[in-house]
Write a protein that holds these residues in place. Structure first.
Motif, short mmCIF file in Angstrom:
data_model
loop_
_atom_site.label_atom_id
_atom_site.label_comp_id
_atom_site.label_asym_id
_atom_site.label_seq_id
_atom_site.Cartn_x
_atom_site.Cartn_y
_atom_site.Cartn_z
N GLN A 1 2.40 -5.00 3.30
CA GLN A 1 1.69 -3.72 3.24
C GLN A 1 2.60 -3.43 2.37
OE1 GLN A 1 0.77 -4.74 6.13
NE2 GLN A 1 1.04 -2.89 6.91
N VAL A 2 3.35 -3.25 1.77
CA VAL A 2 3.46 -2.89 0.08
C VAL A 2 1.31 -2.43 -0.36
CG1 VAL A 2 4.68 -2.77 -2.18
CG2 VAL A 2 5.55 -2.38 0.05
N LEU A 3 1.64 -4.00 -0.83
CA LEU A 3 -0.14 -3.68 -1.33
C LEU A 3 -1.16 -3.60 -0.70
CD1 LEU A 3 -0.41 -7.42 -1.79
CD2 LEU A 3 0.35 -6.05 -3.63
N ARG A 4 -0.88 -2.45 0.81
CA ARG A 4 -1.96 -2.17 1.14
C ARG A 4 -1.80 -1.23 1.18
NH1 ARG A 4 -2.62 -3.38 7.38
NH2 ARG A 4 -4.20 -1.37 6.94
N ALA A 5 -0.78 -0.23 0.83
CA ALA A 5 -0.26 1.14 0.52
C ALA A 5 -0.83 1.25 -0.53
CB ALA A 5 0.95 1.80 0.68
N LEU A 6 -0.80 0.14 -1.52
CA LEU A 6 -1.16 0.79 -3.64
C LEU A 6 -2.96 0.42 -2.94
CD1 LEU A 6 1.20 -1.88 -4.70
CD2 LEU A 6 1.21 0.68 -5.10
N ALA A 7 -3.70 -0.10 -2.32
CA ALA A 7 -4.56 -0.31 -2.10
C ALA A 7 -5.45 0.99 -2.03
CB ALA A 7 -5.19 -1.40 -1.02
N LEU B 1 2.04 -13.82 -5.05
CA LEU B 1 3.53 -13.71 -4.50
C LEU B 1 4.15 -13.18 -3.06
CD1 LEU B 1 3.11 -11.75 -8.45
CD2 LEU B 1 4.33 -14.07 -7.51
N CYS B 2 3.75 -12.29 -2.63
CA CYS B 2 3.71 -11.62 -1.44
C CYS B 2 4.53 -12.27 -0.36
CB CYS B 2 3.02 -10.45 -0.70
SG CYS B 2 3.44 -8.85 -3.08
N ILE B 3 2.79 -12.63 -0.12
CA ILE B 3 3.10 -13.70 1.02
C ILE B 3 3.71 -15.51 1.61
CG2 ILE B 3 0.75 -13.17 1.65
CD1 ILE B 3 -0.73 -15.63 0.96
N THR B 4 4.03 -15.74 -0.08
CA THR B 4 4.61 -16.87 -0.24
C THR B 4 6.18 -16.59 -0.62
OG1 THR B 4 4.13 -16.74 -2.63
CG2 THR B 4 3.17 -18.46 -1.50
N ALA B 5 6.66 -15.25 -0.27
CA ALA B 5 7.75 -14.58 -0.75
C ALA B 5 8.78 -15.02 0.52
CB ALA B 5 8.01 -12.76 -0.43
N GLN B 6 10.28 -14.99 0.44
CA GLN B 6 10.97 -15.55 2.01
C GLN B 6 10.57 -15.09 2.78
OE1 GLN B 6 14.12 -15.55 -0.52
NE2 GLN B 6 13.92 -16.40 -1.90
N PRO B 7 10.86 -14.96 4.00
CA PRO B 7 10.37 -13.87 5.14
C PRO B 7 11.77 -13.06 5.75
CG PRO B 7 11.06 -16.72 5.75
CD PRO B 7 11.07 -16.49 4.40
N ALA C 1 14.44 1.22 0.72
CA ALA C 1 14.31 1.32 -0.83
C ALA C 1 12.64 1.82 -0.64
CB ALA C 1 14.27 1.16 -2.31
N TRP C 2 11.88 -0.31 -0.21
CA TRP C 2 10.37 0.23 0.21
C TRP C 2 10.62 0.69 1.28
CZ3 TRP C 2 7.82 -1.42 -4.10
CH2 TRP C 2 8.32 -2.42 -4.96
N GLN C 3 11.24 0.99 2.51
CA GLN C 3 10.59 1.47 3.93
C GLN C 3 9.38 1.99 3.22
OE1 GLN C 3 10.96 0.00 6.61
NE2 GLN C 3 11.72 -1.73 5.57
N PRO C 4 9.85 3.19 2.71
CA PRO C 4 8.32 4.55 2.76
C PRO C 4 6.95 3.83 2.27
CG PRO C 4 10.21 5.18 1.11
CD PRO C 4 11.11 4.18 1.80
N LEU C 5 7.27 3.25 1.00
CA LEU C 5 5.80 2.15 1.03
C LEU C 5 5.14 1.11 2.11
CD1 LEU C 5 5.45 0.63 -3.16
CD2 LEU C 5 4.44 2.83 -1.96
N VAL C 6 6.63 0.75 2.41
CA VAL C 6 6.01 -0.39 4.00
C VAL C 6 5.04 0.25 5.16
CG1 VAL C 6 6.63 -2.00 5.85
CG2 VAL C 6 7.90 -2.02 3.39
N ALA C 7 5.33 1.88 5.26
CA ALA C 7 5.05 2.86 6.49
C ALA C 7 3.56 3.11 6.21
CB ALA C 7 6.41 4.07 6.68
N ALA C 8 3.42 3.20 4.91
CA ALA C 8 1.89 4.18 3.80
C ALA C 8 1.32 2.52 4.14
CB ALA C 8 1.92 3.93 2.39
N GLY C 9 1.59 1.25 4.17
CA GLY C 9 1.04 0.48 4.64
C GLY C 9 0.49 0.53 5.54
N ASP C 10 1.42 0.28 6.92
CA ASP C 10 0.98 0.47 7.99
C ASP C 10 0.18 1.39 8.26
OD1 ASP C 10 3.14 -1.11 8.80
OD2 ASP C 10 4.35 0.41 9.02
N ALA C 11 0.01 2.82 7.36
CA ALA C 11 -1.21 3.55 7.91
C ALA C 11 -1.65 3.79 7.68
CB ALA C 11 -0.34 5.14 8.01
N SER C 12 -2.32 2.43 6.27
CA SER C 12 -3.24 2.62 4.98
C SER C 12 -4.55 2.77 5.78
CB SER C 12 -3.03 1.40 4.48
OG SER C 12 -3.27 0.34 5.13
N TYR C 13 -4.92 2.41 6.78
CA TYR C 13 -6.50 2.67 6.84
C TYR C 13 -6.26 3.91 7.52
CZ TYR C 13 -10.35 1.48 10.74
OH TYR C 13 -11.66 1.86 11.53
#
Length: 366
Positions: free
Chosen positions: A15-21, A268-274, A280-292
């Motif tokens: 989701q962080v990557l989606r926010a960056l995209a 890197l992100c999809i092989t990361a530990q689940p 600290a990353w939650q704002p970018l995660v939320a931005a990724g959720d809203a990226s569309y």
């Protein structure tokens, strides 16, 4: 990892990557808007490829997400129908709403809008617009034409055994891109729909699809992996360095590395530990959720901002990059509000204002 567990798993680093995209697309368009609507000294920065990179990163992520969420679905026509309904519910309603708003805006400003253009835009049929571009009325909708091709192809392959599904879709889309690469199709610039769909950009979906079994294999063997936070950090460093420094500094040298700069952060992100990502990353995660939502609506925000701020005495000091960063923050915030108030309720089948259309496509969620 059991299929059902994998299907429910949330990849916060992705989701962080989606926010960056989304930010990369907004940044490029903001620079272009500032150049058009504000009087600023100096040449426009070289950011033309930044938005292209953002879309290709989106496509890689989409390829992974589609395979990951569909892995628990059984072969057969019922699964195909369920898959298509979910994709339509996810993509179509918000796109139709935003496109309709833009059509109203164009008509209100006495711009010519043809019925055929409107229908082709709604139905995701590529066409050559009056400006000579293969774009729908809402310009950023061009990428959704490729998304819909991917969804159509992926859903059609549900009649195959599960083990053949991904290879069949990947093979078909690779073959389509190869046909155009060998010059066996008309030039897309002449309005050829099949040639347009056969652009090499569809291989980014394939790369994302193939990344999913790689991640499954990696996790099944419990090989070394970053935490979600560290994966997001390293992925962010790669994306920001490539989009913000490498591409503007030397486009010709950096551009051939775009596939690597797209797939490596995703891996890197999809092989990361689940485990869940840090707060600290939650704002970018939320931005990724809203990226569309951000992607579809950012033009409505940055255009008025450019006209307003371009007339201020401080516009020279603000410059291209200052305005672009302000736009990234403003458009992301606006996108999140639209996501919370409109997109997410529609995805869950709760239609704002009683709008009934998507209820037709309502299906139980896995």
């Amino acid at each position: 990892m059991a299929p059902n567990a994998a299907n429910r798993e949330r990849f916060d680093a992705v989701q962080v990557l989606r926010a960056l995209a989304a930010a990369a697309v907004v940044f490029q368009h903001a620079v272009m808007n500032w150049a058009q609507k504000a009087t600023v000294p100096g040449p426009m920065p070289s950011v033309e490829a930044m938005g292209d990179y953002g879309v290709k990163l989106f496509f890689c992520i989409s390829g992974f997400i589609i395979v990951h969420t569909a892995m628990a679905m059984a072969p057969g026509w019922e699964s195909a129908k369920t898959f298509w309904r979910r994709r339509i519910r996810r993509i179509v309603p918000l796109y139709w709403i935003i496109t309709t708003v833009y059509v109203i805006k164009l008509v209100a400003s006495d711009q010519d809008v043809g019925i055929a253009q409107v229908l082709q835009s709604y139905l995701f049929i590529p066409y050559l617009n009056p400006q000579g571009l293969m774009q729908p009325i809402l310009g950023q909708g061009w990428s959704l034409n490729y998304e819909m091709l991917f969804y159509l192809t992926f859903g059609a392959m549900f009649f195959l055994p599960r083990s053949w599904h991904v290879p069949a879709v990947a093979g078909l889309m690779t073959a389509l891109a190869a046909v155009r690469a060998f010059g066996w199709l008309d030039d897309a610039s002449s309005g050829g729909v099949l040639s347009y769909w056969a652009d090499a950009i569809i291989l980014y979906f394939v790369a994302g699809m193939l990344a999913c079994p790689v991640a499954q294999h990696w996790r099944a063997r419990k090989w070394p992996a970053l935490t979600q936070g560290w994966a997001a950090f390293v992925g962010t460093c790669i994306v920001v360095w490539y989009a913000g420094f490498a591409l503007p500094a030397d486009h010709e040298l950096a551009f051939p590395w775009m596939p690597v700069a797209s797939i490596v952060p995703l891996l890197l992100c999809i092989t990361a530990q689940p485990r869940p990502i840090g707060s600290a990353w939650q704002p970018l995660v939320a931005a990724g959720d809203a990226s569309y939502s951000t992607y579809l609506t950012h033009g409505f925000v940055m255009g008025p901002m450019a006209r307003l701020m371009g007339g201020l005495s401080a516009s020279d000091a603000l410059g291209y990059y200052g305005f672009a960063w302000i736009c990234v923050l403003a458009c992301t915030g606006a996108g999140y509000l639209i996501f919370v108030g409109l997109e997410r309720p529609m995805n869950k089948g709760r239609m704002p204002l009683g709008w009934p259309l998507v209820q037709i496509w309502r299906v139980p969620r896995a």
